[in-house]
Design a protein around this motif. Sequence first.
Motif, PDB file in Angstrom:
ATOM      1  N   THR A  43       0.699  -1.384   0.238  1.00  0.00           N
ATOM      2  CA  THR A  43      -0.007  -0.034  -0.555  1.00  0.00           C
ATOM      3  C   THR A  43       0.739   1.353  -0.075  1.00  0.00           C
ATOM      4  O   THR A  43       1.194   2.359  -0.409  1.00  0.00           O
ATOM      5  CB  THR A  43      -1.010   0.245   1.208  1.00  0.00           C
ATOM      6  OG1 THR A  43      -1.745  -1.343   1.085  1.00  0.00           O
ATOM      7  CG2 THR A  43      -1.588   1.295   1.499  1.00  0.00           C
ATOM      8  N   ASN A  45       3.783   1.531  -0.616  1.00  0.00           N
ATOM      9  CA  ASN A  45       4.697   1.537  -2.228  1.00  0.00           C
ATOM     10  C   ASN A  45       3.402   1.862  -3.723  1.00  0.00           C
ATOM     11  O   ASN A  45       3.654   2.553  -4.315  1.00  0.00           O
ATOM     12  CB  ASN A  45       4.485   0.693  -2.766  1.00  0.00           C
ATOM     13  CG  ASN A  45       6.410   0.001  -2.160  1.00  0.00           C
ATOM     14  OD1 ASN A  45       7.092   0.760  -1.116  1.00  0.00           O
ATOM     15  ND2 ASN A  45       6.663  -1.393  -2.003  1.00  0.00           N
ATOM     16  N   ILE A  46       2.108   1.190  -3.884  1.00  0.00           N
ATOM     17  CA  ILE A  46       1.293   2.326  -4.315  1.00  0.00           C
ATOM     18  C   ILE A  46       1.607   3.612  -4.369  1.00  0.00           C
ATOM     19  O   ILE A  46       0.730   4.414  -4.862  1.00  0.00           O
ATOM     20  CB  ILE A  46       0.638   1.362  -4.236  1.00  0.00           C
ATOM     21  CG1 ILE A  46       0.249   0.078  -4.596  1.00  0.00           C
ATOM     22  CG2 ILE A  46      -0.874   2.419  -4.712  1.00  0.00           C
ATOM     23  CD1 ILE A  46      -0.981  -1.119  -4.699  1.00  0.00           C
ATOM     24  N   ASP A  48       2.889   5.959  -2.984  1.00  0.00           N
ATOM     25  CA  ASP A  48       4.000   6.496  -3.494  1.00  0.00           C
ATOM     26  C   ASP A  48       3.846   7.170  -5.293  1.00  0.00           C
ATOM     27  O   ASP A  48       4.415   7.310  -6.037  1.00  0.00           O
ATOM     28  CB  ASP A  48       5.661   6.414  -3.581  1.00  0.00           C
ATOM     29  CG  ASP A  48       6.954   6.666  -3.152  1.00  0.00           C
ATOM     30  OD1 ASP A  48       6.138   8.092  -2.994  1.00  0.00           O
ATOM     31  OD2 ASP A  48       7.964   6.138  -4.088  1.00  0.00           O
ATOM     32  N   GLU A  49       3.842   5.504  -5.804  1.00  0.00           N
ATOM     33  CA  GLU A  49       4.663   5.812  -7.145  1.00  0.00           C
ATOM     34  C   GLU A  49       2.297   5.938  -7.549  1.00  0.00           C
ATOM     35  O   GLU A  49       3.316   6.919  -9.088  1.00  0.00           O
ATOM     36  CB  GLU A  49       3.714   3.766  -7.686  1.00  0.00           C
ATOM     37  CG  GLU A  49       4.066   3.560  -9.127  1.00  0.00           C
ATOM     38  CD  GLU A  49       4.857   4.162  -9.715  1.00  0.00           C
ATOM     39  OE1 GLU A  49       5.259   4.191 -11.385  1.00  0.00           O
ATOM     40  OE2 GLU A  49       6.029   4.039  -9.078  1.00  0.00           O
ATOM     41  N   LEU A  50       1.753   6.378  -7.247  1.00  0.00           N
ATOM     42  CA  LEU A  50       0.079   6.866  -7.879  1.00  0.00           C
ATOM     43  C   LEU A  50       0.408   8.485  -7.317  1.00  0.00           C
ATOM     44  O   LEU A  50      -0.489   9.649  -7.876  1.00  0.00           O
ATOM     45  CB  LEU A  50      -0.885   6.787  -6.860  1.00  0.00           C
ATOM     46  CG  LEU A  50      -1.587   5.725  -7.371  1.00  0.00           C
ATOM     47  CD1 LEU A  50      -2.955   5.276  -6.477  1.00  0.00           C
ATOM     48  CD2 LEU A  50      -1.535   4.751  -9.027  1.00  0.00           C
ATOM     49  N   GLY A  51       1.556   8.832  -6.741  1.00  0.00           N
ATOM     50  CA  GLY A  51       2.202  10.378  -6.619  1.00  0.00           C
ATOM     51  C   GLY A  51       0.924  10.870  -5.428  1.00  0.00           C
ATOM     52  O   GLY A  51       1.162  12.351  -5.310  1.00  0.00           O
ATOM     53  N   CYS A  52       1.103  10.393  -4.301  1.00  0.00           N
ATOM     54  CA  CYS A  52       0.422  10.556  -3.593  1.00  0.00           C
ATOM     55  C   CYS A  52       1.060  11.277  -2.494  1.00  0.00           C
ATOM     56  O   CYS A  52       0.473  11.767  -1.289  1.00  0.00           O
ATOM     57  CB  CYS A  52      -0.528   9.479  -2.908  1.00  0.00           C
ATOM     58  SG  CYS A  52      -1.925   8.781  -4.019  1.00  0.00           S
ATOM     59  N   SER A  53       2.418  11.246  -1.887  1.00  0.00           N
ATOM     60  CA  SER A  53       3.441  11.670  -1.964  1.00  0.00           C
ATOM     61  C   SER A  53       3.280  10.719   0.194  1.00  0.00           C
ATOM     62  O   SER A  53       2.838  11.685   1.269  1.00  0.00           O
ATOM     63  CB  SER A  53       3.949  12.812  -1.903  1.00  0.00           C
ATOM     64  OG  SER A  53       4.222  13.383  -2.778  1.00  0.00           O
ATOM     65  N   CYS A  67      -0.663  10.345   3.770  1.00  0.00           N
ATOM     66  CA  CYS A  67      -0.568  11.601   2.405  1.00  0.00           C
ATOM     67  C   CYS A  67      -0.965  12.788   2.631  1.00  0.00           C
ATOM     68  O   CYS A  67      -2.470  12.345   3.490  1.00  0.00           O
ATOM     69  CB  CYS A  67      -1.612  10.571   1.594  1.00  0.00           C
ATOM     70  SG  CYS A  67      -1.005   8.683   1.196  1.00  0.00           S
TER      71      CYS A  67
END
Length: 103
Positions: A43, A45-46, A48-53, A67
Amino acid sequence: MIRAEFYEKKGLLTGFKFSGHSGYANAGEDVACAAVSSAVQLTANILDELGCSPDVKVGDNVIECICGNGGDVPSGVLNVLKQHFEAILEEFPNTIKIIISEV
């Protein structure tokens, strides 16, 4: 028991803090803890990958992820994580305590 606290703001999930041990089996042999640990890492990592910082902090037997930018995307991902925990809890009763905290 694993304490799974989800943070909610204005009806949207914004983060989580998990701590503890499920107690289902000994450390290193506990499939409930392994399922939770894997899902939490995935979760973060996802997000982060989606740009949720996500701001992720890991301590001794605790992980917190917040987030900062909030919104529908991180809330949706976190809702799926919560549903996953509910499924784990169904399979392995008394291993996770799910809490929703308004922030």
